[in-house]
Design a protein around this motif. Structure first.
Motif, mmCIF file in Angstrom:
data_model
loop_
_atom_site.group_PDB
_atom_site.id
_atom_site.type_symbol
_atom_site.label_atom_id
_atom_site.label_comp_id
_atom_site.label_asym_id
_atom_site.label_seq_id
_atom_site.Cartn_x
_atom_site.Cartn_y
_atom_site.Cartn_z
ATOM 1 N N SER A 134 -22.864 -18.233 -31.203
ATOM 2 C CA SER A 134 -22.497 -18.921 -32.506
ATOM 3 C C SER A 134 -21.064 -19.454 -32.394
ATOM 4 C CB SER A 134 -22.813 -17.916 -33.606
ATOM 5 O OG SER A 134 -24.195 -17.612 -33.606
ATOM 6 N N LYS A 135 -21.033 -20.467 -33.475
ATOM 7 C CA LYS A 135 -19.484 -21.146 -33.753
ATOM 8 C C LYS A 135 -19.070 -20.913 -34.978
ATOM 9 C CE LYS A 135 -19.948 -24.503 -29.826
ATOM 10 N NZ LYS A 135 -21.248 -24.088 -29.341
ATOM 11 N N ASP A 136 -19.881 -20.315 -35.608
ATOM 12 C CA ASP A 136 -19.624 -20.170 -37.369
ATOM 13 C C ASP A 136 -19.225 -18.625 -37.214
ATOM 14 O OD1 ASP A 136 -21.949 -18.852 -36.903
ATOM 15 O OD2 ASP A 136 -22.901 -19.994 -38.531
ATOM 16 N N GLY A 137 -19.436 -18.178 -38.651
ATOM 17 C CA GLY A 137 -19.007 -16.561 -38.862
ATOM 18 C C GLY A 137 -20.247 -15.696 -38.765
ATOM 19 N N THR A 138 -21.187 -15.843 -37.762
ATOM 20 C CA THR A 138 -22.275 -15.061 -37.800
ATOM 21 C C THR A 138 -21.868 -13.586 -37.175
ATOM 22 O OG1 THR A 138 -23.686 -16.799 -37.128
ATOM 23 C CG2 THR A 138 -24.473 -14.658 -36.479
ATOM 24 N N VAL A 139 -21.011 -13.360 -36.343
ATOM 25 C CA VAL A 139 -20.342 -11.994 -35.759
ATOM 26 C C VAL A 139 -19.920 -11.577 -36.875
ATOM 27 C CG1 VAL A 139 -18.830 -10.995 -34.252
ATOM 28 C CG2 VAL A 139 -20.354 -12.943 -33.396
ATOM 29 N N ALA A 140 -18.887 -12.192 -37.658
ATOM 30 C CA ALA A 140 -18.299 -11.560 -38.664
ATOM 31 C C ALA A 140 -19.072 -10.834 -39.751
ATOM 32 C CB ALA A 140 -17.195 -12.464 -39.469
ATOM 33 N N GLU A 141 -20.123 -11.764 -40.082
ATOM 34 C CA GLU A 141 -21.146 -11.308 -41.248
ATOM 35 C C GLU A 141 -21.860 -9.929 -40.799
ATOM 36 O OE1 GLU A 141 -21.590 -11.994 -44.262
ATOM 37 O OE2 GLU A 141 -19.994 -13.639 -43.963
ATOM 38 N N VAL A 142 -22.067 -9.904 -39.240
ATOM 39 C CA VAL A 142 -23.065 -8.844 -38.953
ATOM 40 C C VAL A 142 -22.213 -7.652 -38.776
ATOM 41 C CG1 VAL A 142 -24.279 -7.870 -36.616
ATOM 42 C CG2 VAL A 142 -24.478 -10.199 -37.380
#
Length: 310
Positions: free
Chosen positions: A47-55
């Motif tokens: 992903s290029k958005d904040g998906t990782v940060a949210e997880v």
């Protein structure tokens, strides 16, 4: 206590991570009453958005939330297989993060496995509400074509959303091919399967990642992966045009002997050459598709590369 692993492939789903988690946990009381614990495995597919940060935020709040973060985008098929390889559960579910796979169906799916003896419970949409008509038309045509070409049944409207037993998951993992088409693989391994139908649920946030072109390529992968019928069609067309050419040669010879050589028929000759050339290129293209898949298989590259795990 039993364990239910839920695999959630994600690609630019920042807006849906928490909503999916909250919606999923509405079933927590049901599973606790049946002595089933839950683990949630988010697979971030570059992903290029904040998906990782949210997880990661969810992981800090709830240790049952896990993350597999790819080094780049490898595709949904790779995300699903990565989740299946790491899932520890006695039961394993695959769900999309956009809430188009209703988490409310999970208890019903679990009951079918535990009480009715099924090895896998899959879902299919009975409507395509919200989809462009042209996309729905081609989707229906794909399922008709592939089911005529392939011995493996692929149900119209089938989703990747399904709940599986550990034995079923191990059977899927035993298929080590590089070019994966999960809808076909799930059908090929067999076992006792139940289908649950539901009305199409439209995405609430974000945009679909499946363009018409991506769906076309995915459909092509499915046909090539689970059918050799296109090769048979190419062979049949080759034989047919050889026969037509032979008949045409006899016709030319007879016409020459009986009527001499009338005005040159170059327009018809150009049309015939163009038609035959087009058929040849079409058949070569079919062979090329199978050859390219073989090329990818023999290179033995990994299906994905993991950057980090939680």
């Amino acid at each position: 206590m039993k364990l239910l692993s839920i695999i959630v492939p994600c690609y630019n789903e920042q807006e849906n991570i928490v909503d999916f988690y909250n919606e999923l946990l509405k079933n927590e009381a049901y599973f606790k009453s049946h002595d089933v614990d839950i683990e949630i495995i988010y697979v971030n597919d570059g992903s290029k958005d904040g998906t990782v940060a949210e997880v990661k935020k969810l992981h800090e709040r709830d240790e049952r939330v896990h993350l597999i973060n790819f080094s780049r985008n490898f595709g949904k098929e790779s995300a699903m297989i990565a989740g299946l390889e790491r899932a520890k559960g006695d039961f394993v579910a695959i769900m999309d993060c956009d809430l188009q796979d209703p988490p409310a169906l999970l208890p019903q799916m679990y009951e079918a496995i535990v009480n009715e003896g099924y090895d896998s419970v899959a879902t299919r949409r009975v409507s395509r509400k919200g989809e462009p008509p042209i996309r729905s038309f081609f989707a229906r045509m794909f399922y008709r074509i592939i089911n005529k070409m392939s011995k493996t049944e692929i149900v119209d409207g089938a989703r990747d959303y399904r709940l599986m037993t550990r034995q079923f998951v191990d059977a899927v993992l035993s298929m080590g091919e590089y070019n994966r088409f999960s809808k076909g693989i799930f059908g090929w391994v067999g076992f006792k399967n139940k289908w649950i139908e539901f009305e199409n649920v439209e995405r609430q946030k974000g945009e679909t990642k499946w363009s018409f072109w991506k769906l076309f390529l995915y459909a092509l992968d499915g046909i090539v992966a689970f059918s050799t019928a296109p090769l048979a069609i190419a062979s049949f067309m080759g034989v047919l045009f050889c026969l037509l050419a032979f008949i045409f040669i006899i016709f030319i010879i007879v016409r020459k002997l009986m009527f001499g050589d009338p005005t040159s028929g170059w327009p018809s000759l150009v049309c015939i050459i163009s038609l035959v050339s087009g058929v040849q290129l079409f058949c070569i293209g079919i062979v090329g598709q199978y050859l390219s898949k073989t090329y990818l298989e023999v290179k033995k590259r990994p299906l994905y590369i993991v950057k980090e795990e939680l």
